[in-house]
Design a protein around this motif. Structure first.
Motif, PDB file in Angstrom:
ATOM      1  N   LEU A 106      87.186 126.057  -1.605  1.00 42.98           N
ATOM      2  CA  LEU A 106      86.500 126.528  -2.803  1.00 42.98           C
ATOM      3  C   LEU A 106      85.904 127.918  -2.604  1.00 42.98           C
ATOM      4  O   LEU A 106      86.006 128.777  -3.479  1.00 42.98           O
ATOM      5  N   SER A 107      85.277 128.136  -1.451  1.00 39.25           N
ATOM      6  CA  SER A 107      84.690 129.447  -1.171  1.00 39.25           C
ATOM      7  C   SER A 107      85.761 130.532  -1.171  1.00 39.25           C
ATOM      8  O   SER A 107      85.564 131.632  -1.705  1.00 39.25           O
ATOM      9  N   GLN A 108      86.896 130.219  -0.575  1.00 40.93           N
ATOM     10  CA  GLN A 108      87.985 131.185  -0.492  1.00 40.93           C
ATOM     11  C   GLN A 108      88.539 131.506  -1.882  1.00 40.93           C
ATOM     12  O   GLN A 108      88.783 132.678  -2.207  1.00 40.93           O
ATOM     13  N   LEU A 109      88.718 130.489  -2.699  1.00 37.52           N
ATOM     14  CA  LEU A 109      89.208 130.708  -4.065  1.00 37.52           C
ATOM     15  C   LEU A 109      88.219 131.536  -4.878  1.00 37.52           C
ATOM     16  O   LEU A 109      88.608 132.410  -5.655  1.00 37.52           O
ATOM     17  N   HIS A 110      86.932 131.251  -4.689  1.00 34.48           N
ATOM     18  CA  HIS A 110      85.899 132.011  -5.401  1.00 34.48           C
ATOM     19  C   HIS A 110      85.933 133.486  -4.984  1.00 34.48           C
ATOM     20  O   HIS A 110      85.795 134.380  -5.828  1.00 34.48           O
ATOM     21  N   GLN A 111      86.116 133.725  -3.703  1.00 36.49           N
ATOM     22  CA  GLN A 111      86.222 135.099  -3.211  1.00 36.49           C
ATOM     23  C   GLN A 111      87.474 135.780  -3.768  1.00 36.49           C
ATOM     24  O   GLN A 111      87.434 136.933  -4.179  1.00 36.49           O
ATOM     25  N   LEU A 112      88.584 135.070  -3.742  1.00 38.52           N
ATOM     26  CA  LEU A 112      89.847 135.635  -4.233  1.00 38.52           C
ATOM     27  C   LEU A 112      89.746 136.043  -5.696  1.00 38.52           C
ATOM     28  O   LEU A 112      90.131 137.154  -6.070  1.00 38.52           O
ATOM     29  N   ARG A 113      89.242 135.161  -6.535  1.00 39.77           N
ATOM     30  CA  ARG A 113      89.195 135.485  -7.959  1.00 39.77           C
ATOM     31  C   ARG A 113      88.229 136.632  -8.268  1.00 39.77           C
ATOM     32  O   ARG A 113      88.343 137.291  -9.300  1.00 39.77           O
ATOM     33  N   GLY A 114      87.298 136.870  -7.339  1.00 40.08           N
ATOM     34  CA  GLY A 114      86.394 138.015  -7.513  1.00 40.08           C
ATOM     35  C   GLY A 114      87.108 139.351  -7.496  1.00 40.08           C
ATOM     36  O   GLY A 114      86.572 140.368  -7.946  1.00 40.08           O
ATOM     37  N   ARG A 115      88.365 139.376  -6.997  1.00 40.44           N
ATOM     38  CA  ARG A 115      89.138 140.632  -6.970  1.00 40.44           C
ATOM     39  C   ARG A 115      89.495 141.104  -8.376  1.00 40.44           C
ATOM     40  O   ARG A 115      89.803 142.289  -8.562  1.00 40.44           O
ATOM     41  N   VAL A 116      89.517 140.190  -9.359  1.00 40.12           N
ATOM     42  CA  VAL A 116      89.936 140.592 -10.703  1.00 40.12           C
ATOM     43  C   VAL A 116      88.739 140.740 -11.648  1.00 40.12           C
ATOM     44  O   VAL A 116      88.886 140.681 -12.863  1.00 40.12           O
ATOM     45  N   GLN A 117      87.566 140.941 -11.081  1.00 33.40           N
ATOM     46  CA  GLN A 117      86.399 141.202 -11.908  1.00 33.40           C
ATOM     47  C   GLN A 117      85.597 142.343 -11.317  1.00 33.40           C
ATOM     48  O   GLN A 117      84.417 142.228 -11.027  1.00 33.40           O
ATOM     49  N   ARG A 118      86.289 143.462 -11.097  1.00 34.51           N
ATOM     50  CA  ARG A 118      85.632 144.613 -10.483  1.00 34.51           C
ATOM     51  C   ARG A 118      85.124 145.611 -11.513  1.00 34.51           C
ATOM     52  O   ARG A 118      84.417 146.553 -11.183  1.00 34.51           O
ATOM     53  N   GLY A 119      85.504 145.411 -12.786  1.00 32.90           N
ATOM     54  CA  GLY A 119      85.069 146.324 -13.843  1.00 32.90           C
ATOM     55  C   GLY A 119      84.561 145.555 -15.046  1.00 32.90           C
ATOM     56  O   GLY A 119      84.224 144.377 -14.960  1.00 32.90           O
ATOM     57  N   SER A 120      84.526 146.205 -16.208  1.00 31.13           N
ATOM     58  CA  SER A 120      83.988 145.591 -17.426  1.00 31.13           C
ATOM     59  C   SER A 120      85.041 144.788 -18.191  1.00 31.13           C
ATOM     60  O   SER A 120      84.704 144.013 -19.090  1.00 31.13           O
ATOM     61  N   GLU A 121      86.337 144.959 -17.868  1.00 28.82           N
ATOM     62  CA  GLU A 121      87.409 144.228 -18.538  1.00 28.82           C
ATOM     63  C   GLU A 121      87.416 142.756 -18.088  1.00 28.82           C
ATOM     64  O   GLU A 121      87.110 142.453 -16.937  1.00 28.82           O
TER      65      GLU A 121
END
Length: 330
Positions: free
Chosen positions: A210-225
Motif C-alpha cells: 500500500l505504501s509503495q502504491l501510494h508513493q507511485l501514484r504521487g508521481r501523477v499529482q505534481r501540478g494543479s491538473e
C-alpha cells in the motif's frame, strides 16, 4: 576526497543515498540524521546510520509510514509531526480499481490524455518474462505499446538493469515530453517530478504494498491538473482487493498506513521485521490503543522504581528474553 574531508570535520552537511551506510563513511561528530522516504530503509540500515555518531537525533520522513513505524508511534517510542495539507493548488489523485489486468480498459483514457498533450506512466512489477510468476513485465508491455501507439506517441522504457547514463537520458527525454508513455518498474517511485505526467496505469497492483502504491501514484499529482491512477489486477483474493480499495477510498497517508498495519501487522518492535503479526495472544495494536497507553504508564512506573526487588526481577527477565532483538530498536 569527500570521505577524507568528512572525517576531518570539514563537511558540515552531507547529502547522499544508501551509500552513507557504508563502513568507510566516517563522521567526525555526527549529531543529526534525516532519512527521507523512510520506508526505503531497513531496520538494520537505520541502525547503522545512528551508530555513526554518539547520541544521534534521528528524523524519519515519509508520506506513508511502514506498519512497524506506525506501531512505534502508537507505543509512544517515537515523537510524531503530521503535515495534513497538500501544497497550494494540488488536487488529490483520483484512484480507480479495475478488476482486469488488461490495457484495453484504459486505452481510451490514455489516447485522450496524449491528445491533450499530457504524458503517461505504465508500471509493471517485473522487468522481463518469468516462468515462476505470471505477471506483466516491462519489456513485453513496452514492445506491445510501441506497436500500438506507432505514429501516435513515443514510448520509452525504464528499469533497474539499465545503466545510470541510460536511465538519466530516458528521464531527460520524458521530462522534455520527447517521450509520451513511459513503461517502468518502481524506479520512478521517488525523486521523479514531471508535472505534465497526469496518468498512471499499474499492472498487477495486488503485488505492491500500500505504501509503495501510494508513493507511485504521487508521481501523477505534481501540478494543479487532476491526476488519475488506474490499479489493474486480475486477483480474486478478497484480502488483496480489500487492500486496494483502501487506496481508492483515501489519499491520507496515515489512514493508508493504519489500514496496512491492521491488515499486515506491525512486524517486530524488538526486531527487524517491518510487517507481520506481533506475538500478542489477545491484544490488537490498532483497536486497543487505550490499554497500550495504560501499559506504557505502568512500564515507566516499573522502570522509575527499578531498584525494587519485584521490578528488578521483571526487568532482568524481559532483557534476557529479548537480548538479541534489543539492538535493533529505533
Amino acid at each position: 576526497d569527500i570521505l577524507e574531508r568528512l572525517k576531518n570535520g570539514e563537511i558540515d552537511i552531507l547529502v547522499g543515498t544508501h551509500s552513507l551506510i557504508q563502513p568507510d563513511v566516517e563522521f567526525k561528530q555526527l549529531g543529526f540524521v534525516v532519512a527521507d522516504e523512510q520506508h526505503r530503509f531497513g531496520v538494520e540500515q537505520r541502525r547503522k546510520l545512528i551508530e555513526k555518531g554518539d547520541k544521534v537525533d534521528f528524523l524519519l520522513m515519509t508520506a506513508t509510514p511502514i506498519p512497524r513505524t506506525l506501531a512505534n508511534t502508537l507505543y509512544g517510542d517515537m515523537d510524531i509531526t503530521t503535515i495534513e495539507t497538500m501544497p497550494a493548488g494540488r488536487k488529490e489523485v483520483k484512484t480507480v480499481l479495475v478488476q482486469e489486468n488488461s490495457f484495453r480498459h484504459v486505452l481510451d483514457e490514455v489516447v485522450s490524455k496524449i491528445e491533450e498533450g499530457r504524458q503517461v506512466y505504465v508500471v509493471c512489477s517485473a522487468i522481463e518474462e518469468s516462468e515462476s510468476i505470471n505477471v506483466r513485465n516491462v519489456l513485453t508491455i513496452y514492445d506491445n505499446l510501441k506497436k500500438a501507439f506507432k505514429g501516435i506517441a513515443k514510448v520509452g522504457v525504464l528499469h533497474g538493469k539499465m545503466s545510470s547514463e541510460e536511465k538519466e537520458e530516458i528521464m531527460r527525454e520524458f521530462d522534455k515530453n520527447e517521450i509520451q508513455i513511459l513503461v517502468s518498474t518502481t524506479v520512478i517511485e521517488v525523486g521523479v517530478n514531471v508535472v505534465n505526467a497526469t496518468l498512471m496505469i499499474i499492472y498487477d497492483a495486488h503485488r505492491f504494498g500500500l505504501s509503495q502504491l501510494h508513493q507511485l501514484r504521487g508521481r501523477v499529482q505534481r501540478g494543479s491538473e487532476q491526476g488519475i491512477c488506474y490499479l489493474l489486477t486480475d486477483s480474486q483474493d478478497e484480502n488483496s482487493l480489500e487492500r486496494l480499495r483502501v487506496l481508492v477510498n483515501t489519499n491520507n497517508g496515515f489512514e493508508i498506513s493504519a489500514e496496512d498495519l491492521r491488515l499486515r501487522g506491525p512486524g517486530d518492535i524488538l526486531g527487524t521485521r517491518q510487517s507481520g503479526l506481533p506475538a500478542f495472544l489477545l491484544g490488537n495494536l490498532v483497536e486497543d490503543t487505550k490499554i497500550i497507553e495504560t501499559t506504557k504508564k505502568d512500564c515507566l512506573e516499573i522502570l522509575q522504581h527499578a531498584e525494587e526487588k519485584e521490578n528488578s526481577q521483571l526487568i532482568q527477565k524481559i532483557v534476557q528474553l529479548n537480548m538479541n532483538a534489543l539492538t535493533t530498536m529505533d
